[in-house]
Scaffold this motif. Sequence first.
Motif, short mmCIF file in Angstrom:
data_model
loop_
_atom_site.label_atom_id
_atom_site.label_comp_id
_atom_site.label_asym_id
_atom_site.label_seq_id
_atom_site.Cartn_x
_atom_site.Cartn_y
_atom_site.Cartn_z
N ALA A 115 40.29 -26.10 9.85
CA ALA A 115 39.86 -25.07 8.91
C ALA A 115 38.43 -25.36 8.45
O ALA A 115 37.90 -26.46 8.65
N LEU A 116 37.80 -24.37 7.82
CA LEU A 116 36.42 -24.49 7.36
C LEU A 116 36.40 -24.84 5.87
O LEU A 116 36.83 -24.04 5.04
N PRO A 117 35.92 -26.05 5.51
CA PRO A 117 35.92 -26.45 4.11
C PRO A 117 34.61 -26.07 3.40
O PRO A 117 33.52 -26.23 3.95
N LEU A 118 34.74 -25.59 2.15
CA LEU A 118 33.59 -25.24 1.34
C LEU A 118 33.86 -25.59 -0.11
O LEU A 118 35.00 -25.49 -0.58
N ALA A 119 32.81 -25.98 -0.83
CA ALA A 119 32.89 -26.16 -2.28
C ALA A 119 32.00 -25.11 -2.92
O ALA A 119 30.80 -25.06 -2.64
N LEU A 120 32.57 -24.26 -3.75
CA LEU A 120 31.83 -23.22 -4.47
C LEU A 120 32.13 -23.37 -5.95
O LEU A 120 33.25 -23.09 -6.39
N HIS A 121 31.14 -23.83 -6.70
CA HIS A 121 31.34 -24.10 -8.13
C HIS A 121 30.54 -23.12 -8.96
O HIS A 121 29.31 -23.22 -9.04
N PRO A 122 31.18 -22.14 -9.60
CA PRO A 122 30.45 -21.19 -10.45
C PRO A 122 29.95 -21.90 -11.71
O PRO A 122 30.73 -22.53 -12.44
N VAL A 123 28.66 -21.80 -11.98
CA VAL A 123 28.06 -22.49 -13.11
C VAL A 123 28.13 -21.58 -14.34
O VAL A 123 27.14 -20.98 -14.77
N MET A 124 29.33 -21.46 -14.87
CA MET A 124 29.55 -20.70 -16.09
C MET A 124 30.89 -21.13 -16.68
O MET A 124 31.69 -21.78 -16.02
N THR A 125 31.10 -20.79 -17.94
CA THR A 125 32.39 -21.03 -18.55
C THR A 125 33.22 -19.76 -18.44
O THR A 125 32.69 -18.64 -18.53
N PHE A 126 34.50 -19.92 -18.22
CA PHE A 126 35.39 -18.79 -17.97
C PHE A 126 36.37 -18.60 -19.12
O PHE A 126 36.94 -19.56 -19.65
N THR A 127 36.58 -17.34 -19.47
CA THR A 127 37.62 -16.99 -20.44
C THR A 127 38.89 -16.53 -19.74
O THR A 127 39.95 -16.44 -20.35
N GLY A 128 38.75 -16.17 -18.44
CA GLY A 128 39.89 -15.62 -17.72
C GLY A 128 40.13 -14.16 -18.07
O GLY A 128 41.23 -13.64 -17.88
N ARG A 129 39.09 -13.48 -18.53
CA ARG A 129 39.20 -12.08 -18.89
C ARG A 129 38.21 -11.24 -18.08
O ARG A 129 37.36 -11.77 -17.37
N GLU A 130 38.33 -9.92 -18.24
CA GLU A 130 37.55 -9.00 -17.42
C GLU A 130 36.04 -9.19 -17.59
O GLU A 130 35.28 -8.98 -16.64
N GLU A 131 35.61 -9.60 -18.79
CA GLU A 131 34.17 -9.74 -19.00
C GLU A 131 33.55 -10.80 -18.10
O GLU A 131 32.34 -10.78 -17.84
N ALA A 145 28.56 -27.69 1.67
CA ALA A 145 29.24 -27.63 2.96
C ALA A 145 28.85 -28.87 3.75
O ALA A 145 28.03 -29.68 3.30
N ALA A 146 29.47 -29.05 4.91
CA ALA A 146 29.09 -30.17 5.77
C ALA A 146 27.61 -30.08 6.09
O ALA A 146 27.09 -28.99 6.40
N PRO A 147 26.86 -31.19 6.02
CA PRO A 147 25.40 -31.15 6.14
C PRO A 147 24.89 -30.45 7.39
O PRO A 147 23.88 -29.75 7.35
N ASP A 148 25.57 -30.64 8.51
CA ASP A 148 25.08 -30.11 9.78
C ASP A 148 25.75 -28.80 10.18
O ASP A 148 25.58 -28.33 11.30
N ASP A 149 26.51 -28.18 9.26
CA ASP A 149 27.23 -26.96 9.60
C ASP A 149 26.56 -25.77 8.92
O ASP A 149 27.00 -25.30 7.86
N GLU A 150 25.49 -25.28 9.53
CA GLU A 150 24.74 -24.17 8.93
C GLU A 150 25.59 -22.92 8.79
O GLU A 150 25.42 -22.15 7.84
N ALA A 151 26.51 -22.72 9.73
CA ALA A 151 27.38 -21.54 9.63
C ALA A 151 28.22 -21.59 8.37
O ALA A 151 28.42 -20.57 7.70
N ALA A 152 28.71 -22.79 8.02
CA ALA A 152 29.51 -22.92 6.80
C ALA A 152 28.67 -22.64 5.56
O ALA A 152 29.12 -21.94 4.64
N TRP A 153 27.45 -23.17 5.52
CA TRP A 153 26.56 -22.87 4.39
C TRP A 153 26.35 -21.36 4.26
O TRP A 153 26.39 -20.80 3.16
N ASN A 154 26.16 -20.70 5.39
CA ASN A 154 25.92 -19.26 5.38
C ASN A 154 27.14 -18.49 4.88
O ASN A 154 27.00 -17.50 4.15
N VAL A 155 28.32 -18.92 5.28
CA VAL A 155 29.55 -18.27 4.80
C VAL A 155 29.66 -18.43 3.28
O VAL A 155 29.97 -17.47 2.57
N GLY A 156 29.41 -19.64 2.78
CA GLY A 156 29.48 -19.86 1.34
C GLY A 156 28.48 -19.00 0.58
O GLY A 156 28.80 -18.44 -0.48
N GLU A 157 27.28 -18.89 1.11
CA GLU A 157 26.25 -18.07 0.46
C GLU A 157 26.63 -16.59 0.48
O GLU A 157 26.47 -15.87 -0.51
#
Length: 295
Positions: A115-131, A145-157
């Motif tokens: 499988a393709l692993p990615l870390a995506l960390h939203p830099v905000m605090t969440f209330t868990g509400r619609e706003e 993403a893995a350093p040499d996996d440009e495709a994975a970086w692109n998918v994350g972006e």
Amino acid sequence: MRPARLAVGVVSAGRVGSVLGAALARAGHNVVAASGISAASVERAERLLPGVPLLPPDEVLEAADLVLLAVPDDTLPGLVSGLAATKAWRPGQIVIHTSGAHGVGVLDPVAEAGALPLALHPVMTFTGREEDLQRMAACTVGITAAPDDEAAWNVGEALTVEMGGEPVRVPEAARPLYHAALAHGANNLVTLVADCLDLLGGAGIANAERMLGPLLSAALDNALRHGDRALTGPVARGDTGTVRKHLAVLAEAAPEIEPCYSALARRTAARASAAGLLGAEAAAELSELLDEGPK
């Protein structure tokens, strides 16, 4: 590259997972399953992921092309390895975790399964509400993403942009310091503001929130724009007499807060001195006062 329409599974429907799942649904993906046990998670899923069935994590994985792991930092390694032990991961899946503290190394069992692993960390605090969905428009997302996996970086972006965020690449080695910086600012800011509100309330000041709001908003804006040049107040000016009064009144009225005031005053004095705002003599007097403590 834009990911095709994907079947999304959310583990679990907490504040972050439910909002990101809703953001992916808004972008045209199909959230097919989520996990959630607590009453709060169930209620949140009903609001943000209407009609999505709540299933055990292994069944969520079975139904999903894209798996979103939105679990606490310390829970993530055990969850990933536990699911790997049951051979729940499969080749071709995209597996994303939202932890700021971890990079993609924690997802090695996912990569080993194809499988393709990615870390995506939203830099905000969440209330868990619609706003939170609207706030995503002003949110950066730390991607690893893995350093040499440009495709994975692109998918994350691409996924980040689809959710409304701004992608920022964070190398694996930088992840611990990156997360420490964010936690130091955001988490301790809440503590600092809450302490200030308590002090004002203890002084009998009404509407303390309205008093602090403009002051702290301006201070934050100035700090982001001007850095150390935005430093103001008695420490940055070297007003030792005022700082002495602060230490004394805090020691009497709020002894649990005085050590924090002293520690931050030392750091402010050091930054003001390095920036040329505070002279050497004044800095030495402040250092001596803070070392002696309140009298």
